[in-house]
Scaffold this active site. Structure first.
Site, PDB file in Angstrom:
ATOM      1  CD  GLU A  66      -1.712  -2.338   1.725  1.00  0.00           C
ATOM      2  OE1 GLU A  66      -0.506  -2.577   1.979  1.00  0.00           O
ATOM      3  OE2 GLU A  66      -2.612  -3.175   1.934  1.00  0.00           O
ATOM      4  CG  PHE A 128      -9.510  -9.698  11.286  1.00  0.00           C
ATOM      5  CD1 PHE A 128      -8.263 -10.127  11.739  1.00  0.00           C
ATOM      6  CD2 PHE A 128      -9.750  -9.670   9.927  1.00  0.00           C
ATOM      7  CE1 PHE A 128      -7.281 -10.529  10.844  1.00  0.00           C
ATOM      8  CE2 PHE A 128      -8.768 -10.079   9.025  1.00  0.00           C
ATOM      9  CZ  PHE A 128      -7.529 -10.503   9.486  1.00  0.00           C
ATOM     10  CD  GLN A 129      -7.172  -7.286   7.694  1.00  0.00           C
ATOM     11  OE1 GLN A 129      -8.074  -7.011   6.922  1.00  0.00           O
ATOM     12  NE2 GLN A 129      -6.004  -7.788   7.276  1.00  0.00           N
ATOM     13  CE  LYS A 178     -17.033  -6.382   4.061  1.00  0.00           C
ATOM     14  NZ  LYS A 178     -16.431  -7.640   4.533  1.00  0.00           N
ATOM     15  CG  MET A 486      22.982  11.502   2.992  1.00  0.00           C
ATOM     16  SD  MET A 486      24.201  12.561   2.177  1.00  0.00           S
ATOM     17  CE  MET A 486      23.206  13.288   0.867  1.00  0.00           C
TER      18      MET A 486
END
Lengths: 595, 164
Positions: A66, A128-129, A178, A486
């Site tokens: 993502e 969940f999630q 949802k 760097m």
């Protein structure tokens, strides 16, 4: 089954009702969104199901992480000036967007993140999630919302887009539970926005414009210090008109690259920590410095109190909160930069400022960008110079973060706005490749070259699959020094060469990695192979990668250390035995125009 | 110098964390913050007391204005507004201190809310200066518990009239 489903949708639409997901996509379409990047998951499935039905009107690119969706949306937005859209599911999908959203906030990039959320009835239950992405994204967005009522979908989507695109742009996030995605509503239009007009109306010009004009006319040795705001405001042309009318040399910030032609005779290139010596010397010698859409950040005004302290310090910025934030300015104007510049261009006196312009030319001639060659190994600066020649300076360059980014900024003069994509404020390793993919999809006619390092590339190299899947022909130059270059440079200079955890000893074989993804790749190790390597890369019709092995100890110069005064600048490094100084000609515009 | 800002915001969940988050994020020093609904239930007022210099307060105002839910900001630092805080204090005392405490309560025009043989609960609504003076005076006693609100402020109608 499928017929029944379509019939149901039809009946519903005929009854004048649409689902939350449909309403949101309708609003996206109405705002000109043609493409989005994302990754499906449980809580965003109804939205993805709707995307399936809208596939002919909105293109979806499946990324492999993502974070890449957010950066691709940024790359697209930066290259086109349009809104970038990234979609993720709830929980980890949403949190994976966070870096990209923060990057967009720091660099004022208009993107819209749409995240799935668990159903409203489950919010707060540690489902969940589930995660509180609304709370997480509060400090990193210009606008964010958690949708709780399907009747608000149209308005909130419009507000998010409007705020993201207006004024000083930035990211917006909509968290989309949802059940709200599937709920139906008769409210298909946004109606009046419920946000204060100052968030979307063009602001009036405030501050002291007359004094600024007077100061510009009176200045003998003025300079412009141009930042990303000039690109956002589509004001590059007006910056040029102002510079030319007043014979005012122009330095740009890292974000401002492209806001003024890099090989214009009045161009000083980039200023600041790794700016050109002549730009930095001009900062110390000018009698007026005018910041245009730039914010005196700590990579430019490293030591804020002494930054151009001999000069009248002036600034124009659309964001009032930037006025006097780090550096106290003598004169300021706030407003849309393009509008302010139109007035300045019209009202300032035309001047030749011969002695100042000659002084600038002398500084350029005496203090050009320099590096050392002669041992047959590959100097990255030379590769970038040759890339510039072979692409006639016309490619969109998308960089990651680190030494390669600075070399690209120094050695690839950019002539057009939106041709330079980089992560400036946040300094996000992993930005360059997905941003390049986004840019290529937004501007397929342009050559897009990603310049990256072995450290940065590994932060998002899974997107090779995305490049392959959609045949997005970006060209990747990977500078490999087996180190976080760097970090190594700072450890060498400031930590007595204790290279603590900056070596990348177990780098993969990048050519084989590409082979695994079916992406053509080639590795070069000697200076004599540069042309061959670049030709391979640029002639490839597919996405391709050129791995360039470079010496570990190569450093970025000039350099002013963090927090230090400009007087302390180190102009050039030390040659190794057998090396000779090689300087690049700052006035390559002559060559360039011939081509 | 303490500055009092009265910030009119949309009344919805998240606004308070947005505003307070700004103070953490930019490390502005905030003394107190109080929030409550206004006559319009869709709007709240957040009253902020800030210990920063004039320049920084300007900066804070400008940053606040960038938040979508911030509708209006008024600087109510000066004389043109009424400021009030509420403090609740429970003090434990020995019998010989009882008279002194009751006298002090009277001096401050505070109210006794509840009392047992060894503890007394006091309430005082006053401007911030009187509240701190009260607290300082009572700090020599044994304070068992205390709670206080932040400052709230409202512009005097006479000042509003002049301003408009």
């Amino acid at each position: 089954m499928s017929l029944t489903l379509h019939f149901r949708i039809l009946v519903r639409i005929m009854a004048g009702r649409k689902t939350g997901a449909e309403v949101m996509i309708d609003i996206l379409l109405r705002n000109g969104v043609e493409i989005c990047w994302g990754y499906p998951g449980g809580a965003i499935l109804p939205f993805y199901d709707t995307l399936f039905h809208y596939a002919d009107r909105i293109r979806h690119i499946l990324v492999r992480h993502e974070q890449a969706a957010a950066h691709a949306a940024e790359g697209y937005a930066k290259a086109t000036g349009k809104l970038g859209v990234a979609i993720a599911t709830s929980g980890p999908g949403a949190t994976n967007l966070v870096t990209g959203i923060t990057d967009a906030k720091m660099d004022s990039v208009p993107i819209l993140a749409i995240t799935g959320q668990v159903p409203t009835s489950a919010i707060g239950s540690d489902a969940f999630q589930e995660c509180d992405i609304y709370g997480i994204s509060l400090p990193i967005t210009k606008y964010n919302a958690l949708l709780k009522n399907v009747d608000d979908v149209a308005r909130i989507t419009q507000e998010a887009i409007t705020v993201a695109m207006s004024g000083r742009p930035g990211p917006a996030l909509i968290d989309f539970p949802k059940d709200i995605q599937t709920a139906t509503t008769e409210v298909l239009q946004p109606g009046p926005l419920k946000i204060h007009p100052r968030h979307w109306q063009k602001p009036a010009i405030t501050g002291d414009l007359d004094r600024l004009i007077e100061a510009l006319d009176r200045a003998r040795s003025p300079m412009l210090y141009v930042g990303g705001g000039a690109i956002t405001a589509n004001a590059a042309e007006k910056v040029r008109l102002l510079a030319e009318k007043g014979s005012i040399p122009v330095a740009t910030t890292l974000m401002g690259i492209g806001a003024f032609p890099g090989n214009h005779r009045l161009s000083l290139g980039m200023l600041g920590m790794h700016g050109t010596a002549y730009a930095n010397k001009a900062v110390m010698e000018c009698d007026l410095i005018l910041a245009l859409g730039a914010r005196f950040d700590d990579r430019v005004a490293l030591h804020a109190p002494s930054f151009a302290q001999q000069a009248v310090r002036a600034m124009v910025d659309i964001d009032l909160a930037e006025i006097n934030k780090r550096v106290k300015v003598d004169i300021w104007v706030s407003g849309d930069l393009a509008d302010v510049l139109s007035i300045l261009v019209e009202r300032i006196k035309a001047q030749n400022r011969t002695s100042w312009v000659e002084r600038i030319q002398a500084l350029k001639a005496k203090h050009p960008l320099r590096y050392f060659r002669g041992r047959g190994d590959i100097k990255p600066q030379l590769v970038i110079e040759k890339l510039w020649e072979k692409t006639r300076g016309q490619a969109i360059i998308s960089t990651d973060v680190g030494q390669h980014q600075m070399w690209a900024a120094q050695y690839y003069p950019i002539n057009e706005a939106r041709q330079w994509l980089t992560s400036g404020g946040l300094g996000t390793m992993g930005f360059g490749f997905p941003a390049g993919l986004g840019a290529k999809l937004g501007r397929p006619e342009k050559e897009v070259v990603v310049i990256t390092g072995d450290g940065s590339f590994q932060m998002n190299m899974q997107e090779l699959a995305t490049a392959r899947m959609y045949d997005i022909p970006v060209k990747i130059i990977l500078f490999n020094n087996g180190f976080l270059g760097m970090v190594r440079q700072w450890q060498e200079l400031f930590y007595n060469q204790r290279f603590s955890h900056s070596d990348m000893d177990y780098n993969p074989d990048f050519v084989k990695i590409c082979e695994g993804y079916d992406i053509p790749a080639m590795r070069i190790e000697h200076e004599r192979e540069i042309d061959k390597g670049l030709d391979f890369l640029l002639k490839s019709e597919d996405a391709a990668l050129l791995e360039v092995m470079i010496p570990q100890a190569e450093k970025v110069y000039p350099m002013i250390a963090s927090g230090q005064r400009y007087e302390t600048m180190t102009e050039v490094g030390e040659p190794l035995p057998g090396e000779e100084e090689y300087s690049t000609i700052p006035n390559r515009e002559v060559e360039f125009i011939k081509i | 110098m303490k500055h009092v800002l009265s910030v009119l915001v949309n009344n919805h969940a998240g606004v308070l964390s947005h505003v307070s988050g700004l103070f953490t994020r930019r490390s502005y020093n905030i003394d107190s913050l109080s929030v409550g609904e206004t006559q319009d239930p869709t709007k709240s007022i957040i009253t902020l007391v800030i210990s920063e210099d004039e320049e920084m307060v300007k900066q804070i105002e400008k940053q606040l204005y960038k938040l979508v839910d911030v509708l209006e900001i008024r600087d109510l630092t000066g004389e043109d507004s009424l400021k009030r805080e509420l403090i609740l204090l429970t003090v434990r005392f020995s019998p010989e201190k009882r008279a002194e405490i009751l006298t002090l309560i009277d001096v401050f025009k505070a109210t006794v809310v509840d009392m047992t043989e060894e503890e007394i609960m006091i309430e005082l609504v006053a401007n911030p200066r009187r509240i701190s003076s009260f607290l300082q005076t009572f700090s020599k006693f044994h304070i068992v518990e205390m709670a206080r609100t932040g400052t709230i402020a409202l512009e005097f109608p006479t000042a509003r009239k002049v301003r408009n």
